[in-house]
Design a protein around this motif. Sequence first.
Motif, PDB file in Angstrom:
ATOM      1  N   SER A  61       0.832  -0.779  -0.373  1.00 37.02           N
ATOM      2  CA  SER A  61       0.039   0.741   0.074  1.00 37.02           C
ATOM      3  C   SER A  61       0.759   1.312  -0.487  1.00 37.02           C
ATOM      4  O   SER A  61       0.702   1.896  -0.929  1.00 37.02           O
ATOM      5  N   TYR A  65       0.947   4.349  -2.762  1.00 37.38           N
ATOM      6  CA  TYR A  65       0.768   5.843  -2.330  1.00 37.38           C
ATOM      7  C   TYR A  65       1.381   6.414  -2.922  1.00 37.38           C
ATOM      8  O   TYR A  65       1.942   7.347  -3.926  1.00 37.38           O
ATOM      9  N   LYS A  66       2.777   5.979  -3.041  1.00 36.74           N
ATOM     10  CA  LYS A  66       4.457   6.712  -3.638  1.00 36.74           C
ATOM     11  C   LYS A  66       4.149   6.436  -5.507  1.00 36.74           C
ATOM     12  O   LYS A  66       4.442   7.289  -5.358  1.00 36.74           O
ATOM     13  N   ALA A  68       1.161   6.908  -7.132  1.00 38.31           N
ATOM     14  CA  ALA A  68      -0.062   7.069  -7.200  1.00 38.31           C
ATOM     15  C   ALA A  68       0.776   9.073  -6.999  1.00 38.31           C
ATOM     16  O   ALA A  68       0.136   9.643  -8.102  1.00 38.31           O
ATOM     17  N   GLN A  69       1.024   9.377  -5.775  1.00 37.56           N
ATOM     18  CA  GLN A  69       1.180  10.600  -5.214  1.00 37.56           C
ATOM     19  C   GLN A  69       2.737  11.145  -6.388  1.00 37.56           C
ATOM     20  O   GLN A  69       2.283  12.482  -6.882  1.00 37.56           O
ATOM     21  N   GLU A  70       3.402  10.738  -5.779  1.00 33.77           N
ATOM     22  CA  GLU A  70       4.851  11.349  -6.373  1.00 33.77           C
ATOM     23  C   GLU A  70       5.264  11.196  -7.955  1.00 33.77           C
ATOM     24  O   GLU A  70       6.017  11.255  -8.276  1.00 33.77           O
ATOM     25  N   LYS A  71       4.668  10.189  -8.224  1.00 33.74           N
ATOM     26  CA  LYS A  71       4.242   9.768  -9.762  1.00 33.74           C
ATOM     27  C   LYS A  71       6.109   9.485 -10.560  1.00 33.74           C
ATOM     28  O   LYS A  71       6.450   9.993 -11.680  1.00 33.74           O
TER      29      LYS A  71
END
Length: 284
Positions: A61, A65-66, A68-71
């Motif tokens: 998870s 997040y990494k 999806a958010q930091e691309k």
Amino acid sequence: MKATKRPIYAVTKWLRRQPPKMKLFLATLLAFLALLFLRMVVHDHDNLFVAAELVHALGISLLIYKLAQEKTCAGLSLKSQELTAIFLAVRLYCSFVMEYDIHTLLDTATLGTTLWVIYMIRFKLKSSYMDTKDNLAIYYVVIPCAVLSLLIHPTTRHHPINRILWAFCVYLEAVSVLPQLRVMQNTKIVEPFTAHYVFALGVARFLSCAHWVLQVFDTRGHLLTALGYGLWPSMVLLSEIVQTFILADFCYYYIKSIFGGQLVVRLPSGVNSGYLEKFDQNVI
């Protein structure tokens, strides 16, 4: 904050000065105390295995997040994710044909998220993938595990192919993190989300190892005979111990960085390199 840091720095400084044998003794003692604590606190030791899979899912998870958010997928090993998908897929198949339980559901969820991570690294975030750093060939890991599974596998009443596949996923899981360690060895700096993920893997592997060790202890060794005969029961325990040992030194530097107030984990040149070099020598 400084007052809390000083004892931590004093302890870490003292640990650095200790010879390797003393460090090994302290690590073994700490592991024994942790096992003793889990034995007193957790009455149903099967819950440890469930907890291990939940922690693994939590680590995945964090990767989601990494990505999806930091691309960016910098610092992640695509090969480790592919090895994870392979052993999860094989274990999922074995769960369906041998024993369908809650582990099957957890493995299904973890496999789905792992495949999503692979898709993101291969296609969406390919430009940030550190291909030159992720340089441990997959066949160096898969082939030895396949050969070993042919030689040493369960002696239960299940179909021989299923028994071989079960052994293969046990062996592959034990070493699936090696490409990720190679990436970290090459970069020397591990950013926060990748560090959290690898630490979660270390905790999951320890809980899984604790599950087997405590089960063997509580059954006075009868669990080993229930797993079959020959070398297989010993190889199951050895695989769990190997998984834990591989990630132990990284977890030490992770905890040291967290208590030191550092978001980025910096690894000295010797971390993870010893057994990776020996691994290369054995398979090449």
